[in-house]
Structures are given as structure tokens and as C-alpha cells.
Design a protein around this motif. Structure first.
Motif, PDB file in Angstrom:
ATOM      1  N   GLU A  55       0.878  -1.169   0.000  1.00  0.00           N
ATOM      2  CA  GLU A  55       0.000   0.000   0.000  1.00  0.00           C
ATOM      3  C   GLU A  55       0.920   1.226   0.000  1.00  0.00           C
ATOM      4  OE1 GLU A  55      -2.870  -0.396   3.157  1.00  0.00           O
ATOM      5  OE2 GLU A  55      -3.709  -2.223   2.294  1.00  0.00           O
ATOM      6  N   GLU A  56       0.384   2.400  -0.348  1.00  0.00           N
ATOM      7  CA  GLU A  56       1.223   3.578  -0.606  1.00  0.00           C
ATOM      8  C   GLU A  56       2.280   3.841   0.477  1.00  0.00           C
ATOM      9  OE1 GLU A  56      -1.714   3.195  -1.652  1.00  0.00           O
ATOM     10  OE2 GLU A  56      -1.911   4.125  -3.625  1.00  0.00           O
ATOM     11  N   ARG A  60       3.794   2.234  -4.792  1.00  0.00           N
ATOM     12  CA  ARG A  60       3.161   0.965  -4.430  1.00  0.00           C
ATOM     13  C   ARG A  60       4.062  -0.245  -4.613  1.00  0.00           C
ATOM     14  NH1 ARG A  60      -2.040   0.169  -7.633  1.00  0.00           N
ATOM     15  NH2 ARG A  60      -2.699  -1.239  -5.969  1.00  0.00           N
ATOM     16  N   ARG A 100       0.914  -6.410  -0.120  1.00  0.00           N
ATOM     17  CA  ARG A 100      -0.308  -6.905  -0.761  1.00  0.00           C
ATOM     18  C   ARG A 100      -0.065  -7.917  -1.868  1.00  0.00           C
ATOM     19  NH1 ARG A 100      -3.249  -6.575   3.395  1.00  0.00           N
ATOM     20  NH2 ARG A 100      -4.002  -4.506   3.955  1.00  0.00           N
ATOM     21  N   ARG A 160       0.286  -5.628 -10.125  1.00  0.00           N
ATOM     22  CA  ARG A 160      -0.842  -4.738 -10.359  1.00  0.00           C
ATOM     23  C   ARG A 160      -0.360  -3.511 -11.109  1.00  0.00           C
ATOM     24  NH1 ARG A 160      -3.979  -5.032  -4.505  1.00  0.00           N
ATOM     25  NH2 ARG A 160      -3.534  -7.228  -4.140  1.00  0.00           N
ATOM     26  N   ARG A 162      -3.559   2.081 -10.272  1.00  0.00           N
ATOM     27  CA  ARG A 162      -4.787   1.847  -9.513  1.00  0.00           C
ATOM     28  C   ARG A 162      -6.054   2.043 -10.330  1.00  0.00           C
ATOM     29  NH1 ARG A 162      -5.464   0.859  -4.382  1.00  0.00           N
ATOM     30  NH2 ARG A 162      -3.763   1.411  -2.997  1.00  0.00           N
ATOM     31  N   PHE A 163      -6.103   3.105 -11.139  1.00  0.00           N
ATOM     32  CA  PHE A 163      -7.354   3.421 -11.836  1.00  0.00           C
ATOM     33  C   PHE A 163      -7.283   3.184 -13.334  1.00  0.00           C
ATOM     34  CE2 PHE A 163      -6.831   6.478  -8.250  1.00  0.00           C
ATOM     35  CZ  PHE A 163      -7.631   5.778  -7.366  1.00  0.00           C
ATOM     36  N   LEU A 164      -6.123   3.401 -13.932  1.00  0.00           N
ATOM     37  CA  LEU A 164      -6.037   3.300 -15.388  1.00  0.00           C
ATOM     38  C   LEU A 164      -5.953   1.850 -15.849  1.00  0.00           C
ATOM     39  CD1 LEU A 164      -3.564   6.247 -16.016  1.00  0.00           C
ATOM     40  CD2 LEU A 164      -6.020   6.198 -16.476  1.00  0.00           C
ATOM     41  N   VAL A 187       3.427   9.435  -7.404  1.00  0.00           N
ATOM     42  CA  VAL A 187       2.711   9.107  -8.648  1.00  0.00           C
ATOM     43  C   VAL A 187       3.349   7.902  -9.332  1.00  0.00           C
ATOM     44  CG1 VAL A 187       1.969  11.484  -9.060  1.00  0.00           C
ATOM     45  CG2 VAL A 187       4.126  10.701 -10.027  1.00  0.00           C
ATOM     46  N   VAL A 209       1.296  17.872 -10.550  1.00  0.00           N
ATOM     47  CA  VAL A 209       1.371  16.614 -11.285  1.00  0.00           C
ATOM     48  C   VAL A 209       0.300  15.664 -10.776  1.00  0.00           C
ATOM     49  CG1 VAL A 209       2.851  14.670 -11.911  1.00  0.00           C
ATOM     50  CG2 VAL A 209       3.855  16.931 -11.559  1.00  0.00           C
ATOM     51  N   ARG A 210      -0.479  15.154 -11.690  1.00  0.00           N
ATOM     52  CA  ARG A 210      -1.544  14.228 -11.343  1.00  0.00           C
ATOM     53  C   ARG A 210      -1.030  12.797 -11.488  1.00  0.00           C
ATOM     54  NH1 ARG A 210      -6.654  13.050 -15.370  1.00  0.00           N
ATOM     55  NH2 ARG A 210      -7.979  11.975 -13.845  1.00  0.00           N
ATOM     56  N   ASN A 211      -1.568  11.896 -10.659  1.00  0.00           N
ATOM     57  CA  ASN A 211      -1.254  10.483 -10.816  1.00  0.00           C
ATOM     58  C   ASN A 211      -2.300   9.889 -11.744  1.00  0.00           C
ATOM     59  OD1 ASN A 211      -0.196   7.918 -10.513  1.00  0.00           O
ATOM     60  ND2 ASN A 211      -1.381   7.503  -8.647  1.00  0.00           N
ATOM     61  N   HIS A 267     -10.101  14.238 -18.408  1.00  0.00           N
ATOM     62  CA  HIS A 267     -10.839  14.987 -17.367  1.00  0.00           C
ATOM     63  C   HIS A 267      -9.896  15.841 -16.501  1.00  0.00           C
ATOM     64  CE1 HIS A 267     -14.501  12.728 -18.223  1.00  0.00           C
ATOM     65  NE2 HIS A 267     -13.739  11.658 -18.292  1.00  0.00           N
ATOM     66  N   ASN A 326     -11.364  18.786 -14.212  1.00  0.00           N
ATOM     67  CA  ASN A 326     -11.815  18.520 -12.837  1.00  0.00           C
ATOM     68  C   ASN A 326     -10.659  18.661 -11.858  1.00  0.00           C
ATOM     69  OD1 ASN A 326     -14.468  17.905 -13.234  1.00  0.00           O
ATOM     70  ND2 ASN A 326     -14.117  15.701 -13.502  1.00  0.00           N
ATOM     71  N   VAL A 327      -9.554  18.041 -12.248  1.00  0.00           N
ATOM     72  CA  VAL A 327      -8.392  18.016 -11.358  1.00  0.00           C
ATOM     73  C   VAL A 327      -7.876  19.439 -11.157  1.00  0.00           C
ATOM     74  CG1 VAL A 327      -6.076  17.081 -11.033  1.00  0.00           C
ATOM     75  CG2 VAL A 327      -7.824  15.698 -12.191  1.00  0.00           C
ATOM     76  N   ASP A 332      -8.180  13.123  -9.422  1.00  0.00           N
ATOM     77  CA  ASP A 332      -6.853  12.698  -8.989  1.00  0.00           C
ATOM     78  C   ASP A 332      -6.985  12.286  -7.523  1.00  0.00           C
ATOM     79  OD1 ASP A 332      -4.088  12.259  -9.067  1.00  0.00           O
ATOM     80  OD2 ASP A 332      -3.681  14.247  -8.239  1.00  0.00           O
ATOM     81  N   ASP A 375      -8.408  15.523  -5.767  1.00  0.00           N
ATOM     82  CA  ASP A 375      -8.013  16.746  -6.483  1.00  0.00           C
ATOM     83  C   ASP A 375      -7.402  17.777  -5.529  1.00  0.00           C
ATOM     84  OD1 ASP A 375      -8.971  15.560  -8.786  1.00  0.00           O
ATOM     85  OD2 ASP A 375     -10.960  16.427  -8.563  1.00  0.00           O
TER      86      ASP A 375
END
Lengths: 690, 324
Positions: free
Chosen positions: A11-12, A50, A156, A181, A184-186, A248, A297-299, A304, A307-308, B111, B136
Motif C-alpha cells: 500500500e502507498e 506501491r 499486498r 498490479r 490503480r485506476f487506469l 505518482v 502533477v496528477r497520478n 478529465h 476537474n483536477v 486525482d 483533487d
């Protein structure tokens, strides 16, 4: 030859621990492979928030084979009178699963040499779980579920692949395999690695840049491109880049903005809000003026991103709105108002309040200013600074942004009409903030910072709160090291020992929390503190020669920090002189003899029996001991060099401990005279000469 | 997203989701607390080896954070949605992220990060390792693996997730102030809470009776200790909570000097330690009924179990002081 992949899925991991954990995994793995005699070309390392991973390239299929020799019984025991092997000898052979035919005879004993075959890498690697994975140590660790294992974060998943084959093991309930893994999301599905060598590529396909260096360069490139596109000047803080890199797995940089009205805030407030609180990179124009934009910087990927961006802008604006409110509110008050509020602030429960601490610091500062020959205006500014320097602790701004303490004191002092010297001193009060952090630039600031550290050290030591081992909750080592650095930087000369005696007698003791301290305890506290500070000198000269340091510190009992540091570098600059060894040996010989045979006598030239005695006596009459300390280092050293030959002649020509007690006494008096001079400089016996 | 979720929609969604993940829905504890952690459904149950899964909304009072209803984010009382899962499940992070999806937060459109933040509550002797969850850039939840509770290293680690409901819903509804949040059926947060926020701020900062509170603290403490001696764990805990809240009121009023502060915190912490200890022993006497795993039963309450020994020791102590 094969490649071996080990991945620990977690985990992170805290960002600040990722890089050191990666290094640790590499060094533990290399030690493991060496211990098991498994050869390899190189170890590649990977890390993300991770995962920690290594890829061992060209690992040998088997470990080295070895020969082990075992000694058996002596020949007397091993052979009977007919020269046949006895039961004892046969038993020894059987025990080693060999036969007496394999014996060699040497030095009256029988020996067996046992050949141990290499072991398959796939076998050895099974124990990497217990010998490497479970051995990892971290500065923060935790337990989870019902397990006892302490680790940085819960484990994990595990990947353990020797080329295409899984090397199986389990850690707790996690079974090593070939499934890792992705992002996480992509990438939501499992990532199955067919062979070890595919690791980096398979993860890249699953939106994870596993190589930390590659990831960092990707970020660097993205943020530069963004800044260049808008014509912004980018300020990359390396620590921030490192941190961002470790939160990230798949970076996408983006830019955001805030209203220009917030630019009226002090730069440091804006920068702290962006950099420290939100992990944003800040931007300026060509002239270094802050711009109302930031880069973060977004992970994830570019989808979208609006939004970020708007989410991050909203959070920053809320912070800046708070800061603006605090800045305006604080300016409605005065330094006196904030100092009155500071009345309640506790410095440490055992020691007392911040205001009491400031009062002592003020006295220390005055005493030191006098010793350092401060001008009248410097002394006045120092006085003022020392009376108000902690006022910012009760401002709303520092209440919210505690990392701005000191900095805000300087800014507000200027706004409240204090002069530039006082304001600067206030802003420098915490410097240096780390072992290599920048030092106060102004003399008044330097003396304020020094006095504050000195009182902190004395107070904590006096209350028995002395750092032990790695435990230093009040940062006293840092404070002492900071003191030493300030003294060296300002070239301030004073005896620490005398100062401590003066301070503790006049200023610190017999009041407040220290009222109960007895005189003998005071002496002990001062000695402990002196030793503690001398240890920091050691730390500061780490890397230079310890023997020179010992030579310079052991005789300078007065703890003149500046002098000690100067002497160390002076001795180091002469250590390669061709005559250095001879000079040191001559001086050391005098010091040894003097220590073993103390003398209170005066030299009587009438008792001399040869020329070598006269020569040394006249040479040593060049200076009195107290004159020597007036010379500069080179002058003293030159004088010592001139003594070398007379000293050596003297020892060659005379029995110092002569049978005639009068002559013996006289010669020891001569040695003692020299020793007094030499010892003002240092202890030459500590120097190692080759 | 067609219609933005109201505060009560969010609560109902989270309750439904966590119930389906095996959490028992508790109700908010009926005693003043500063955080969901102080509810006995977290603080007491985090001790000892028994499994425990619960979720509940906990109104949390922090007198010093009151802002007379004027600040868009700071509140005398806010609402936490608290989830505790013990022992911490292997997929707890994934469970949490799914809960955000149920709240219409699609991670691909945002994010989401887990940023290190180790939580500590010194007055209750509680500490844990974990993260803030950033959405975010906004912190919306606290995620903690308890390591110590009541100054006792835990037997079985609880994963605690605390959603700050006002913040989370402010994000979902995209409103600048908590008072503009829709609680439900068109009624705004401000319609319900603005007045109490103002009044509680006036009370906490201006009107609270310092003398009464100081006396109360002493009396509550005395009562808590008396009840602890009688082994009445839950009533004792109620009085410890009353002490804690009374202290918070005194603190907000500025009635406690800095030197006294440490000693008050110490008094609460030492009671928290005792009650945690007594809770475990009380559960041990009942033979840890919620603990089903045979190996763990053996370890804790079997013949040579850790608590079997502790119970025996306690019994012999009681015998020596017999008759009392």
C-alpha cells in the motif's frame, strides 16, 4: 544464466521513504546473492509508491561449488600399531559420509576434504523471502490485521520470477507469483508477467513507470514544457520533485491559476502554500516576480484534467484566502500585543515559558555582544531583537503556517516599523535550520541565533533532558552543531568553558526552573555541555583526520570552538610536510615524558653539563608560555619546528632521569618548560604519523 | 451526474455500501465526543483480539473550532462518517475507493492520492499509521491503521476510515461554504446548523461557567475512577468522555494555562489506559465471544493464552485483597 525479478507490492509507501527503501532492497539483495555465492552481472532497481523491485541480470544457474576441509583425529589415534585405520578414524569418515581412502595426512592429523556442489539458483532464491524481504527495516513501520510483522506498509502482493518460472515463497499470507498490479485506476485488471525481463514494459503498458529515474525525467520534461509554453519561469525544488515523483506512478503535469489579488501576500506565504501544503511548483516571470499560476502533477492521464485543475485551484484559493485574512488581521495589532499573548506559551513543561527563555537569551546576548566587541548600535539592535524575537508565535499567520516562524517575525517586524537590522536578525533566529542549512548573514542575527541555541542547550541539559543514542526529540544536536557553525563562520573567539561558567553563574542558574541547581551540579552540567559541543565539532570535521582533531581538542580544555576548528585545518595543511613526522615525534616525546614526571622546578643553567642542554635552553627561552598564545598558528608552529633539532640532540646526549637527583630534577624542569609551551597548541601524542 | 447528492444521500449511500461489506450500522453515540474515534464502537472495540466491523455517523464537537457560524469551513460540530474494520481486510483500500464511486466520484475523472499522515490522539493514548486521502488536492478522508489505543499496543489491527462529511459533500455539491450544502429535501445545512453554531460559539468562548466546568471535571474524574474500580467499564468510559469534553470546553474558554494543560491531558490519558485495560479483561472473562478463529482463540484465551494468564493473575490479586 537467467534474470530474476523480485517485486514487493505495498500500500502507498510514504514518499520520503521510497528512494531509501529501493536502495536498501538492492543492497540487501546483493549481500544475499554474495553470501550464497551466486554470481550476477548487475541489479536493476525499481520503485513507485506501491512497489519496490529488483531485476537481477544474468544470474548464474548454480552457486559456486566449494571445498570444505575437516580435521579428524590425530594420527596416533587414527592408526593402530599395524598402521590400520582405527574405529575412531572410520567413525570420523562415516560421520562425513566419506571413506578412510579419502584421508590426507598432515601435521600429525588426518583430514577430509569435502566437495560441496553448487546449489540451483531457483532453490537459493526461495529464502530471499526470509533473508531479504522480511529483513527490510524502515524508520516508520506498522502492523496490520493479525500479523506480527512490522513493515513500512502492508504487503499486498509479491512477484518472484526466474526468467519464466515462479520461484515460490510466502510472506505472511501472500504467495509470490507472476501477477502484479498496474495503475490503480487506469489499469484495473491483473498484470501477468510472462518472464522477468518483461517487467518494465508490462508495467508501462499498465500505466506504471516503474523506473524512478525515468519517471522523474518524465515529470521534469512535462513541467518544463508546460512552463515554456506559457513563457513562465519554473523553480524546481529538488526535494519537491523527489516527493512528487514518489507519489505518482503515471505522471501528467497540469497548470492552474489563482487571482492576482493574492500576490499582495509575502512571497514566502504563497510559496509555502503552494510548495509545502499542496506540492505545487511555483512560477515567476523573468525578473523573479511570482506569477498567479502553479504547476502540479496528477497520478493519471490527461483525461478529465479540468476537474483536477479546478479542484486543486479551489483548495489553493481557500488556503490563500485564509492567509490573506490572517495577514490583514495580524497587521491590525502590534508587537506588544503579540508579546502579551506570548505570556502563556510554554517553552518546555520542565523548563518554563517562552518569555522566560527570551529573558535569559537577552542576557546571554548582551554578555556575548560585549565579548565580541559589538558597536553601540549593534548592541542596541541586538537588545531590541532579543526582547521581541518570538512575538510571531502568537500571530494568526504562524498559528496556521507554523513553518513560517521566524520568517514572519522578520516580515512583520519590518511592517511594524522595526529597523532593518532588527528585522533581519528576527528572520535569521532559527538558522541554520539543518546541518547544512544556510547561516545567519548579519552579525546581530548570528549572535541572536547563537544565544538562543546556547540557552536552549543549557536549559535542557540543566533539566536532565539530554539526548541519548539516536533519540534527540528537542533537536539539541542540531542546535549545538548550528552554534559551532555560526562561531566558525563569524570567526568569534571565546572560551566556551569560561562562557558557560559566567552564564550559568550570572544569568541562568538560581532562578525559575533552575533555582534548585546546586553548584556541584552546575559544574557537571557545564562539563557535559562542553563535551557535547566538542562532539559536534567532531561531527563537523567528519572526514578530516580524527587524530588531528583529537590533538586539537584534548589540550584546548577551554573549549574555544573557533580555535579548535582552525587548529585542525592548520595541522591538516602541514600533515604532508616532509618534516611533519619528525617534528610531531619530538614534541610528543616531550609531552609524554612531562606527563609521567611532573615538575614544579625552574631550570638552573648552572647545573648544565653539556652543550645540548644549553642549546635547548636558549632555544626554549624565545618565548614565555603566555607569549606563545599571542602568536598566530604559523608563528607557533615555526617556533616548534625550530625546537625539533635541539630537542632531538638533547635526548640523544642526555639521560633525562640521571642518577644525580639534582641533574635529574633540572632536566625534568627543562622538559616541563617545553611541555607548557607545546601544550598551549595541542596534544601531539594523538597524531598518527606514518 | 444529473442531480448532486445531498448530505443525507451521501450518508444513506455510505451506510448501504458499508453494510453490504459486512459492517454493522451503529448509531451516533449519545455522549459528547470530539471525533468518531472516541465512540466506544471504535475506542473500546479496537482493543483486544475480537473482530469488529462497524459504520456510523458521529457528530463531533470541537469547541475551540467554533466560528460563530461565520467561517465557511470551521465548525463547532461537524459530522464524521466512521468505518472500522478489524482485523484490517486485505482489500481495505479498494473497498474505500469503491465507496467513492458509489458517491458518483469516478476515479478516472479525478486525482486521488494516499498521502502519508500518521494520526495521533494524545489524550486518548491512541496512535496509528496511515494517510490522508486527497481528492483533487482536497483532503476528504483519514485512513488509519491503529497501532495503539489507550496506550496499549493493539492485539488485532483496526483499519479506520473517517470521511469528513461536510468537506466531502462540499466537494460533491461544489459549494463555497458548508452552510450552502443541501442536507436533503431542499433544506440547507445552514438552515439547520447556523443558529446552533453561533450559540455554541458564544457559549464556548464567552458564556461557559468556568468554575462549574472545573468542578465537573474533578467530579467526573472521581466517578470514572470509582466505576473503574467496580469493573463497570462502559459507565466509566462515559465519564471519561465527559471529562474529555469538559476539558475541551475549558480549553476553548482559555481557562487552562499551558502548564495545567499537560496535566489535564495526562489525567484523561491515564483513565483511557485503565478503561481500555478493563475492557479487554471484561471481554476475556466472557471468553472473547466474537473471536471465532481457532488458532487465535488458542493464542489469546487457550490454556496458555495471553489473556488466560492475565485473568489468572487478576483473580489471584483479587483474592489477596479478598473481601473488599
Amino acid at each position: 544464466m537467467a534474470d530474476y525479478l523480485l517485486e514487493i507490492g505495498l500500500e502507498e509507501i510514504p514518499a520520503h521513504l521510497v528512494t531509501s527503501a529501493e536502495d536498501q532492497l538492492v543492497s540487501r539483495s546483493e549481500d544475499f546473492l554474495k553470501k550464497h555465492l551466486l554470481h550476477y552481472d548487475r541489479v536493476q532497481a525499481f520503485s513507485t509508491p506501491r512497489r519496490l523491485a529488483i531485476l537481477v541480470r544474468n544470474l548464474a544457474d548454480f552457486s559456486d561449488s566449494t571445498d570444505e576441509e575437516h580435521r579428524g583425529p590425530s594420527l596416533k589415534v587414527a592408526k593402530d600399531s599395524d598402521g590400520a585405520w582405527t574405529k575412531a578414524a572410520q567413525g570420523f569418515a562415516r560421520g562425513q559420509k566419506m571413506s578412510p581412502d579419502d584421508f590426507t595426512e598432515r601435521d600429525g592429523y588426518v583430514y577430509l576434504t569435502k566437495h560441496i556442489d553448487g546449489v540451483a539458483a531457483s532453490e537459493i532464491l526461495k529464502s530471499i523471502a526470509t533473508e531479504v524481504v522480511e529483513q527490510m527495516k524502515f524508520s516508520t513501520y506498522m502492523r496490520w490485521a493479525d500479523y506480527k510483522l512490522e513493515y513500512v506498509r502492508p504487503i499486498r502482493w509479491l512477484v518472484s520470477l526466474l526468467d519464466t518460472a515462479v520461484v515460490p515463497f510466502t510472506v505472511l499470507d501472500v504467495q509470490a507469483g507472476r501477477v502484479t498490479r498496474g495503475h490503480r485506476f487506469l489499469n484495473t485488471g491483473e498484470v501477468i508477467i510472462a518472464q522477468a525481463d518483461d517487467y518494465e514494459k508490462d508495467l508501462a503498458d499498465a500505466f506504471v513507470i516503474a523506473n524512478a529515474q525515468t519517471r522523474k525525467e518524465t515529470i521534469r520534461k512535462q513541467i518544463h514544457e508546460l512552463a515554456d509554453r506559457h513563457g513562465w519561469h519554473l523553480h524546481i525544488d529538488q526535494d519537491l520533485l523527489e516527493e512528487v515523483n514518489n507519489i505518482v506512478e503515471y505522471p501528467t503535469a497540469f497548470a492552474g491559476s489563482f487571482s492576482e489579488k493574492y500576490l499582495s501576500l509575502p512571497d514566502i506565504v504563497l510559496i509555502t502554500s503552494m510548495r509545502d501544503n499542496q506540492r505545487f511548483f511555483y512560477l515567476t516571470d523573468e525578473q523573479g516576480q511570482l506569477l498567479p499560476h502553479f504547476i502540479s502533477v496528477r497520478n493519471g492521464n490527461g483525461d478529465h484534467l479540468d476537474n483536477v485543475i479546478s479542484g486543486n485551484e479551489k483548495v489553493l484559493i481557500a488556503r490563500l484566502e485564509d492567509a490573506k485574512f490572517f495577514f490583514q488581521e495580524d497587521q491590525k495589532h502590534s508587537i506588544d500585543f503579540f508579546m502579551a499573548k506570548a505570556d502563556h506559551l510554554i517553552f518546555h513543561a520542565k523548563i518554563g515559558t517562552v518569555v522566560q527563555h527570551m529573558a535569559r537569551v537577552s542576557k546571554i546576548a548582551a554578555l556575548l555582544a560585549d565579548k565580541m566587541g559589538f558597536s553601540e548600535s549593534e548592541t542596541q539592535d541586538l537588545q531590541r531583537a532579543s526582547q521581541i524575537y518570538k512575538f510571531d508565535l502568537t500571530t494568526a499567520m504562524v498559528g496556521e503556517f507554523s513553518e513560517l516562524q521566524g520568517t514572519m517575525a522578520g516580515i512583520y517586524a519590518g511592517l511594524f516599523g522595526e529597523n532593518a537590522v532588527v528585522s533581519q536578525a528576527l528572520s535569521e533566529q532559527y538558522l541554520p535550520s539543518s546541518s547544512e542549512g544556510s547561516l545567519p548573514q548579519s552579525r546581530v542575527g548570528a549572535l541572536l541565533a547563537l544565544s538562543d541555541k546556547l540557552d536552549s542547550l543549557f536549559s535542557f541539559f540543566a533539566c536532565g533532558l539530554i539526548p541519548s543514542g539516536s533519540n534527540d526529540p528537542y533537536g539539541l544536536r542540531r542546535a549545538a552543531l548550528g552554534m559551532v557553525r555560526i562561531i566558525a563562520d563569524q570567526k568569534w573567539r571565546f572560551s566556551l568553558k569560561e562562557l558557560l561558567t559566567d552564564l550559568s553563574g550570572l544569568v541562568l542558574a538560581k532562578q525559575g526552573a533552575f533555582a534548585e541547581i546546586q553548584d556541584q551540579n552546575l559544574t557537571r552540567i557545564n562539563a557535559q555541555l562542553n563535551a557535547f559541543i566538542v562532539d559536534r565539532i567532531r561531527q563537523l570535521s567528519d572526514g578530516s583526520r580524527y587524530d588531528l582533531l583529537d590533538a586539537a581538542t584534548s589540550k584546548i580544555e577551554q573549549g574555544d570552538v573557533e580555535l579548535i576548528l582552525r587548529r585542525i585545518s592548520f595541522l591538516a595543511s602541514h600533515a604532508d610536510d616532509t618534516n611533519f613526522k619528525e617534528v610531531v615525534e619530538a614534541l610528543a616525546r616531550v609531552q609524554s615524558l612531562a606527563e609521567k614526571n611532573p615538575s614544579q622546578e625552574k631550570v638552573n643553567p648552572d647545573l648544565f653539563v653539556n652543550d645540548s642542554e644549553k642549546a635547548l635552553y636558549f632555544a626554549s627561552q624565545a618565548y614565555f608560555a603566555d607569549q606563545i598564545s599571542q602568536l598566530n598558528d604559523q608563528g607557533i608552529y615555526d617556533y616548534f619546528v625550530s625546537l625539533k633539532d635541539p630537542i632531538n640532540d638533547y635526548f640523544d646526549s642526555n639521560m633525562i632521569l640521571d642518577k644525580d637527583p639534582q641533574i635529574k630534577k633540572n632536566r625534568l624542569a627543562q622538559i616541563h618548560l617545553l611541555n607548557e609551551q607545546i601544550s598551549t597548541f595541542g596534544d601531539f601524542r594523538k597524531i598518527v604519523t606514518k | 451526474m444529473t442531480k448532486k447528492l445531498s448530505m443525507q444521500d451521501v450518508i444513506l449511500t455510505l451506510q448501504g455500501y458499508w453494510a453490504s461489506q459486512g459492517a454493522n450500522l451503529m448509531q451516533a453515540y449519545d455522549n459528547e465526543v470530539g471525533a468518531g474515534t472516541q465512540s466506544p464502537y471504535t475506542f473500546l472495540r479496537a482493543n483486544g483480539p475480537e473482530p469488529w466491523h462497524a459504520a456510523y455517523v458521529q457528530p463531533s464537537r470541537r469547541p475551540a473550532d467554533g466560528r460563530y457560524g461565520q467561517n465557511p469551513n470551521r465548525l463547532f460540530q461537524h459530522h464524521q462518517f466512521q468505518v472500522v474494520m478489524k482485523p484490517s481486510p486485505e482489500n481495505i483500500q479498494e473497498l474505500y475507493l469503491q465507496s467513492l464511486e458509489k458517491l458518483t466520484i469516478n476515479p478516472l475523472e479525478h486525482d486521488i492520492r494516499f498521502v502519508e499522515d500518521n494520526w495521533e490522539n494524545p489524550s486518548m493514548g491512541a496512535a496509528g499509521i496511515g494517510w490522508e486521502v486527497w481528492l483533487d488536492g482536497q483532503e476528504v478522508s483519514q485512513f488509519t491503521y491503529f497501532q495503539q489505543v489507550g496506550s496499549i499496543p493493539v492485539d488485532s489491527v483496526t483499519a479506520e476510515i473517517t470521511y469528513g462529511l461536510e468537506r466531502l459533500v462540499s466537494y460533491i455539491q461544489d459549494v463555497p461554504s458548508v452552510y450552502d450544502l443541501e442536507w436533503g429535501n431542499g433544506v440547507l445545512y445552514g438552515d439547520i446548523f447556523k443558529e446552533p453554531e453561533y450559540e455554541h460559539s458564544v457559549y464556548s468562548f464567552e458564556q461557559s461557567d468556568e468554575k462549574m466546568l472545573l468542578t465537573n471535571f474533578d467530579q467526573f474524574e472521581k466517578e470514572a475512577k470509582r466505576l473503574l474500580d467496580l469493573g463497570l467499564v462502559h459507565p466509566a468510559y462515559d465519564y471519561i468522555l465527559k471529562c474529555s469534553h469538559t476539558f475541551n470546553l475549558l480549553d476553548a474558554r482559555g481557562a487552562i494555562s499551558v502548564t495545567e494543560r499537560a496535566s489535564y491531558l495526562h489525567r484523561i490519558r491515564s483513565m483511557a489506559h485503565s478503561v481500555a485495560n478493563e475492557f479487554i479483561l471484561a471481554r476475556a472473562k466472557l471468553s472473547f465471544p466474537l473471536l471465532k478463529d481457532q488458532d487465535l482463540r488458542e493464542k489469546y484465551i487457550g490454556k496458555k493464552g495471553i489473556y488466560t494468564k492475565k485473568l489468572a493473575k487478576r483473580a489471584s490479586q483479587e483474592q489477596r485483597h479478598g473481601g473488599k
